[in-house]
Scaffold this motif. Structure first.
Motif, PDB file in Angstrom:
ATOM      1  N   UNK A  31      -3.080   9.559 -12.262  1.00  0.00           N
ATOM      2  CA  UNK A  31      -4.377  10.197 -11.826  1.00  0.00           C
ATOM      3  C   UNK A  31      -5.145   9.485 -10.903  1.00  0.00           C
ATOM      4  N   UNK A  32      -4.808   8.464 -10.502  1.00  0.00           N
ATOM      5  CA  UNK A  32      -5.493   7.677  -9.602  1.00  0.00           C
ATOM      6  C   UNK A  32      -4.831   6.380  -9.079  1.00  0.00           C
ATOM      7  N   UNK A  33      -5.552   5.498  -8.405  1.00  0.00           N
ATOM      8  CA  UNK A  33      -5.038   4.250  -7.799  1.00  0.00           C
ATOM      9  C   UNK A  33      -4.975   3.172  -8.977  1.00  0.00           C
ATOM     10  N   UNK A  34      -5.938   3.155  -9.871  1.00  0.00           N
ATOM     11  CA  UNK A  34      -6.138   2.123 -11.045  1.00  0.00           C
ATOM     12  C   UNK A  34      -4.743   2.485 -12.039  1.00  0.00           C
ATOM     13  N   UNK A  35      -4.517   3.814 -12.223  1.00  0.00           N
ATOM     14  CA  UNK A  35      -3.471   4.155 -13.102  1.00  0.00           C
ATOM     15  C   UNK A  35      -2.150   3.865 -12.354  1.00  0.00           C
TER      16      UNK A  35
ATOM     17  N   UNK B 273       0.895  -1.260  -0.061  1.00  0.00           N
ATOM     18  CA  UNK B 273       0.029  -0.075  -0.230  1.00  0.00           C
ATOM     19  C   UNK B 273       0.903   1.437   0.043  1.00  0.00           C
ATOM     20  N   UNK B 274       1.922   1.383   0.759  1.00  0.00           N
ATOM     21  CA  UNK B 274       2.858   2.362   0.699  1.00  0.00           C
ATOM     22  C   UNK B 274       3.495   2.656  -0.670  1.00  0.00           C
ATOM     23  N   UNK B 275       3.688   1.441  -1.365  1.00  0.00           N
ATOM     24  CA  UNK B 275       4.279   1.746  -2.734  1.00  0.00           C
ATOM     25  C   UNK B 275       3.191   2.207  -3.592  1.00  0.00           C
TER      26      UNK B 275
ATOM     27  N   UNK C 173       3.873   6.055  -5.602  1.00  0.00           N
ATOM     28  CA  UNK C 173       3.463   6.440  -7.026  1.00  0.00           C
ATOM     29  C   UNK C 173       2.550   7.825  -7.078  1.00  0.00           C
ATOM     30  N   UNK C 174       1.383   7.604  -6.621  1.00  0.00           N
ATOM     31  CA  UNK C 174       0.424   8.769  -6.500  1.00  0.00           C
ATOM     32  C   UNK C 174       1.112  10.076  -5.981  1.00  0.00           C
ATOM     33  N   UNK C 175       2.162  10.057  -4.944  1.00  0.00           N
ATOM     34  CA  UNK C 175       2.534  11.087  -4.518  1.00  0.00           C
ATOM     35  C   UNK C 175       3.757  11.878  -5.462  1.00  0.00           C
TER      36      UNK C 175
END
Length: 200
Positions: free
Chosen positions: A24-28, A10-12, A16-18
């Motif tokens: 642009x989102x979790x799926x991406x 989950x941290x990984x 990426x998102x940060x």
């Protein structure tokens, strides 16, 4: 164990998102090649540590095919390691990368060469230790059993073969601008050289 692994994965994703504005989102984020490289390595490393070396190498080989990163299963990756573009990243067996490190494309964390490594005592470190929060720019190369201190910045194209203290920068020389508009004769001479070098 399962809970700690889920927290790590989950941290990984959050990393990426940060750090990647294009995600642009979790799926991406889940399709980010850097995330795929890190997750595959986490699996390969666990297999390697448990003595399943062949299975670990298979996972690493498949990961290299998909992500472009060549990470030996023996290498240690810390938490929240971010590979923005993992293409042509090479990380050797005894490398150790600290938490929150950022790695760009074509980074090499390698050994000096077999001519030195084959005479080292068994179990001796051959690859770099990279501290927490280090940024390794595109094409950066760090060779040998050197230690890169926390929060260092290794610039694009830089070659490092000595230890660096924490919070220092190692930068490659900037390109030299030799002219703004090459004259026709220079272009023609360049083409002649290229043609005689057999590149056409």
């Amino acid at each position: 164990m399962i809970r700690s692994l889920a927290r790590l994965l989950g941290e990984d994703v959050r990393t990426v998102l940060e750090r990647d504005p294009s995600a642009q989102g979790v799926w991406e984020a889940l399709t980010h090649p850097g995330l795929l490289a890190v997750w595959a390595h986490r699996l390969a490393h666990r297999l390697h540590r448990r003595g399943n070396r062949l299975a670990a190498r298979v996972v690493a080989t498949v990961s290299r095919t998909v992500s472009g990163a060549d990470i030996h299963p023996g290498a240690v990756l810390g938490r929240r390691v971010f590979m923005d573009h993992p293409a042509a990243v090479v990380i050797g067996e005894t490398a150790h990368i600290g938490d929150d490190a950022t790695i760009y494309q074509q980074v090499t964390l390698g050994a000096i060469g077999w001519w030195q490594d084959n005479v080292r005592p068994s179990g001796t470190r051959r690859h770099p230790v990279v501290g927490a929060g280090v940024v390794l720019g595109a094409g950066a190369t760090v060779l040998g059993p050197v230690t890169i201190g926390a929060r260092c910045v290794i610039g694009a194209g830089a070659l490092v073969i000595k230890d660096l203290p924490p919070a220092t920068r190692a930068l490659a020389p900037l390109a030299t601008v030799v002219g703004t508009e090459p004259c026709f004769e220079q272009v023609l001479e360049s083409l002649r050289f290229t043609a005689t070098a057999g590149s056409w």
